[in-house]
Design an enzyme around this catalytic site. Structure first.
Site, short mmCIF file in Angstrom:
data_model
loop_
_atom_site.label_atom_id
_atom_site.label_comp_id
_atom_site.label_asym_id
_atom_site.label_seq_id
_atom_site.Cartn_x
_atom_site.Cartn_y
_atom_site.Cartn_z
N ARG A 121 0.84 -1.22 0.00
CA ARG A 121 0.00 0.00 0.00
C ARG A 121 0.87 1.26 0.00
NH1 ARG A 121 -4.89 -1.90 4.11
NH2 ARG A 121 -5.68 -3.53 2.72
N GLU A 148 -13.30 -12.70 14.99
CA GLU A 148 -13.66 -12.16 13.67
C GLU A 148 -13.91 -13.27 12.65
OE1 GLU A 148 -12.00 -9.18 10.15
OE2 GLU A 148 -10.82 -9.46 11.96
N LYS A 187 -16.52 -9.47 15.82
CA LYS A 187 -16.26 -8.60 14.67
C LYS A 187 -16.74 -9.32 13.40
CE LYS A 187 -12.69 -6.02 12.17
NZ LYS A 187 -11.29 -5.53 12.14
N SER A 234 -15.63 -3.51 7.73
CA SER A 234 -16.17 -2.86 6.54
C SER A 234 -16.14 -3.77 5.33
CB SER A 234 -15.40 -1.57 6.24
OG SER A 234 -14.03 -1.85 5.98
N GLY A 235 -15.18 -4.69 5.28
CA GLY A 235 -15.15 -5.68 4.21
C GLY A 235 -14.95 -5.13 2.82
N GLY A 236 -14.33 -3.95 2.72
CA GLY A 236 -14.12 -3.37 1.40
C GLY A 236 -15.28 -2.56 0.87
N ARG A 259 -9.38 -0.06 6.10
CA ARG A 259 -9.28 0.72 4.86
C ARG A 259 -10.33 1.82 4.77
NH1 ARG A 259 -9.47 -4.03 0.65
NH2 ARG A 259 -10.57 -4.97 2.41
#
Length: 327
Positions: A36, A178, A220, A261-263, A292
């Site tokens: 990133r 999670e 989560k 958020s999972g993208g 993210r």
């Protein structure tokens, strides 16, 4: 070994999820974080990775919106530019330090591509070290694909999550549990519902069998959504499906749920969170544990420059939006 009473573990879990703040996930692996940075034109090194995580943690007023920060092993062992260790600085800034302890996924033989998360070997000793250095909580991520989830894969991951959670509590650390059903693919809302229900049932059956104190964990999960390549569902449909699955599978003893958020786009997951927060009959606190969705714009704004103020303001704006969705 540090052993905290159940009441203390429960208090930490409530602090992480119960006061209108959320958890900042800054635990990308060295490989992922380096990629990133390089995408933004920043040379990847231990120093630039540290500088980026320091930028996040030291944003002025972050503790108003963020209750905890999840770090990777590299960052947890680093010092800020002023010489303070990251977990020490986090606590001084009013933010609980957490640590990612799983070591990634591997394929389950004979399960059509389903994955299981590894990292149990030597975990007790690692947790003892993290506890001694100030960790308040930990995180372990299990990954499920709607196309490949099976009862056996759900059982295997639930068993690993339960062993991890029991070890965390033995060492005075609150486990974030999670189980993520990925939103990649073209599956519909019903398929996501079924996969999420299977994953959560398996996880809580394993937690119960392992004797994990549910009042001292944080869940989560994913929101129940269609795949990103499928026709979108309305906010009401997503929230309704998510709440129905949670009410069916998550015991009321769990103090708080911090959604990933999972993208998904930041505004969209905040809409889900806002609408879920106002539902009646909800036995657990709900908040966010985004990565993210909160930090990507801040990383782009920073771009490795010496001036960090603008990047920190972008981060604070995103954190405030997410936190206000829970209040």
């Amino acid at each position: 070994m540090t052993t905290l009473p159940a009441t203390t573990l429960a208090a930490v879990a409530q602090q992480l999820t119960g006061d209108g703040r959320g958890i900042l996930a800054a635990d990308e692996s060295i490989k992922t974080m380096s990629a990133r940075l390089e995408q933004e034109g920043i040379p990847a090194s231990a120093t630039t990775r540290r500088d980026y995580r320091e930028l996040l943690l030291t944003a002025d007023g972050l503790a108003e919106w963020i209750s905890g920060i999840i770090l990777c092993d590299e960052t947890f062992g680093q010092d800020l530019a002023d010489g303070r260790a990251f977990p020490v600085a986090a606590r001084e800034l009013g933010i609980l330090p957490g640590i990612k302890v799983d070591t990634g996924t591997t394929g389950l033989p004979g399960q059509g591509g389903a994955l299981v998360t590894e990292g149990l070997d030597g975990l007790g000793a690692r947790l003892a070290s993290y506890a001694q250095r100030g960790a308040a909580f930990a995180k372990w991520r299990a990954v499920f694909d709607v196309r490949s989830i099976t009862p056996y894969a759900a059982h295997a991951n639930g068993h690993a999550l339960a062993r991890y959670a029991a070890l965390c509590q033995q060492h005075g650390i609150v486990p974030i549990v999670e189980p993520e059903v990925l939103c990649t693919g073209d599956h519909d809302l019903d398929a996501s519902t079924q996969a999420t229900r299977l994953a959560l049932r398996s996880v809580f059956a394993a937690l119960d069998a392992a004797g994990v104190d549910l009042s001292g964990i944080v869940l989560k999960p994913n929101f129940v959504t269609p795949g990103l390549d499928a026709a979108p569902a309305s906010v009401d449909d997503v929230v309704g499906a998510t709440f129905a699955v949670l009410r069916e599978t998550v015991p009321a003893e769990v103090p708080g749920i911090a959604f990933l958020s999972g993208g998904q786009p930041t505004e969209q997951v905040c809409d889900y969170l806002r609408n879920l927060t106002i539902l009646a009959g909800r036995p657990w606190a709900v908040t966010f544990s985004f990565g993210r969705a909160l930090v990507s714009a801040a990383l782009h704004t920073w771009a490795g420059q010496a001036e960090v103020g603008a990047a920190q303001q972008v981060l604070l704006d995103n954190c405030r939006s997410a936190a206000e969705a829970t209040r």
